[in-house]
Design an enzyme around this catalytic site. Structure first.
Site: not given
Lengths: 325, 325, 325
Positions: B97, B118, B146
């Protein structure tokens, strides 16, 4: 008895069925109000051991199915277990990146004590079981099997009719792709004196493989195609098992249209049925049973759905904590 | 030591690494059967405090990753914590949105004690940390980092080779977009006497930024492109770290096809390797390691995946309940 | 007082509001550090009974909303309850196969003690309540209502201004499809001496139905369209409630473009406002409030979001375990 993988309905013989059903009966205690002290203690014992940690169930759903997933998750949580879950693994997980089911299962079995697998490809559950370090529960593998559904179906028959032998059962709808039908037929084929009627439009008739299985076991079955035949069956059957024509299994819309709406069970049909017969449906229903039928005492499909939780609780307890039953 | 945000591999120096690894070792107790009374007590202490309520971890995944999410969720639940989770925030949440990550994080940090993020955009974790009232764990930010994967990779090296210094490590595959590679290189660059080999097709070579980092720190590395060079490396390396060519990072199919399948590690390669070397892969694998290699004792990638849970348990304990270690 | 279904804001009269707000106040204890022994005992009592099993809340979201779902789930888990959840039921569940909401709710009410329903169709929550065997909480039904949002909005007003009567409140933005606006207007219409200002672009003005409701109840309201009118309102209002123009509600992009960006609240507007006024927003925000406003002490929207958890905790406790308050 020790349960490991749950892959196909055929694996359940009489002794284990009795054990599962009796345990499922007890699981209803969890939804009772005003338990006695004895019942409360029994509930405590029926929960999964949580030492040194709570047991974890992984839901690996490559095909979405909120109903089946909720039923398993509610079962696991009622038993005091934990859940990790994916509702559309095919779209979201490594499968989309090209990972094999074997690799996925090897990894997930490091994170969970049991894997509930829903997959769009027949044979996936068996494939998964080859690589998993933890038990696999087949929650539907394409047009293959859906054994826990067959167990809850049979449990419902037992609950409603007080027997699982000496039955006349009619299957109506998609008998080709309807894996709940396949699993229940295999399960009932283990029982005594069960007679089958199969009523389906031509393109979704029961697979030859299953008919051959019944022929080999010398089990009586009849295939019916016309409305007249249906009426005779309705007058005679103890169980009417209706299934949805599964649009998603057809590659071709026209083929689907040919099948959809051929058999719609409404009040006119139901009034032909015996007083002590039952109408079942694995749900979801579209329009193959008219909603006018819902209030008939013979319509047991919502009780059938509710039974799913108790059967799955029994199975999870037997798989994950058999020492404490 | 107190851990707050986990944003990049570089933040982990020797002392904290030792602490994390030692705690991860202990976390394996939770999967042991037949615990001693002492071990059982230790497990109880290792769980997260649940007074006055259980700790809550939010998984905010804008990019799907069932594996990483399951690993974090299984870790949190094993520790007795709770999880709220979205498996495709980009598609389902307010992001669709038009909400900013800053706003999302400000809101979610009112509902959870830690946020596992993530995201598909590099730098997102740092951006989130600026606005969050609770710790952020970077679970992959686009082609960025990561760090928890790098920690579990290094933990696996330690587990298998009993050292995390004095290593020759070869990276093969997508070194440009492969964030697990980036994070592990940064982490190993903090160690003593580590030598790197980078083997990648031209379009996915290691970014200049990382090479410059190694040059500045005066760390030895070699880039190799031909098969011959690969063979020499295989004979010499202690760790062979293979990664998937990530199709989803390419805008252009042709570029992907140029890279995919250039280096496929099969038995012929593995037989060149030292007996006490190991083959790692962050998974998922497509075909860059032949499945024939899986049974080789040097293939540690499934144990590596399983270690993910223990490392994440250690990190969550250190972040959420450091007083009770 | 006993709460069952939560379907619309109008159902909350003064006495129950007071009870909810007072309980929500207490729920903040769960996020306090260093509780006294008395507070710790109170927390224990505020949790949901878990005998013989933990209570289960089902989140059935046909429209995605990570924020609302997380808020409910965090609330339930803080109270020691369990959650089963689907984040896009419309896409993933039996609805896609053509199942009616009635059937879905009948089934899910066998797996949970309360159902939180988010649906894209107005009236869905009432429809669901007709068929559910457990309480339904309306978490937004299309352009209809979002009563728990209205409760947390009113709770925030009470928290910030120490009153929920004698208010001048201005609504800015999408007043046609903005269900949080509708619910809050209905809720405030039950209060004493509340005056409304409605400021919206022509295509998204307040529905006639709501205006008629206010007229019937003889409640003062003014509709404003020009910037000049807005300025007068800003100088006078106690609460400025801004909403996003919801792109997803428009069938036609051009209509959306006409509405989007017409009213953007920035520092110039805020400096006109009274010192003890507040600026609210149900979030997500796109650009209808400039981020420069975020640091103004009158901007309470992030505190408002955090209050969502406490209100939902209070509601869940009142619905699921009213005997132990």
């Amino acid at each position: 008895m020790k349960l490991t993988h749950i892959l196909e309905a055929r694996q359940f013989k009489d002794a284990i069925l009795r054990e599962i059903f009796s345990l499922a009966d007890e699981m209803k205690l969890f939804d009772k109000t005003n338990l006695t002290e004895k019942e409360r203690k029994r509930c405590h014992k029926l929960k999964l051991s949580s030492q040194p940690r709570k047991k974890i169930m992984a839901c690996l759903f490559y095909e979405p199915s909120t109903r089946t997933r909720f039923s398993f998750e509610s079962a696991m949580k009622t038993l005091g277990g934990e859940v990790i879950s994916t509702e559309s693994a095919g779209m979201f997980s490594s499968a989309a990146k090209g990972e094999s089911l074997a690799d996925t299962v090897r990894v997930v079995s490091g994170y969970a004590d049991v894997i509930v697998l829903r997959h769009n490809k027949e044979g996936s559950a068996k494939e998964a079981a080859r690589y998993s370090r933890v038990p696999i529960i087949n929650a539907g593998d394409g047009p293959g099997e859906h054994p826990t559904q067959a167990l809850l179906d049979l449990y419902t028959i037992n609950d409603e009719l007080k027997r699982i032998d000496d039955l006349k059962i009619a299957f109506v709808g998609d008998l080709k792709y309807g894996r709940t039908v396949h699993s229940l037929v295999y399960l009932l084929a283990n029982r005594k004196n069960v007679e089958f009627y199969f009523i389906a439009p031509q393109p979704v008739k029961l697979p030859e493989e299953i008919k051959n299985y019944l022929l080999e076991k010398n089990i009586k079955f009849t295939e019916i195609e016309n409305e007249e035949g249906l009426e005779i069956v309705l007058r005679n059957c103890d169980v009417l098992y209706v299934t949805r024509i599964q649009k998603e299994r057809f590659e071709n819309e026209k083929e689907y249209e040919k099948c959809h709406g051929v058999y719609i069970i409404d009040s006119r049909h139901v009034c032909l049925m015996k007083k002590n017969s039952i109408i079942m449906h694995p749900l979801p229903r579209v329009d193959e049973i008219s909603i006018a039928v819902d209030d008939d005492p013979r319509a047991v499909y919502f009780r059938q759905a509710a039974n799913g939780k108790y059967i799955r609780m029994a199975l999870l307890k037997m798989i994950l904590d058999p020492e404490n039953i």
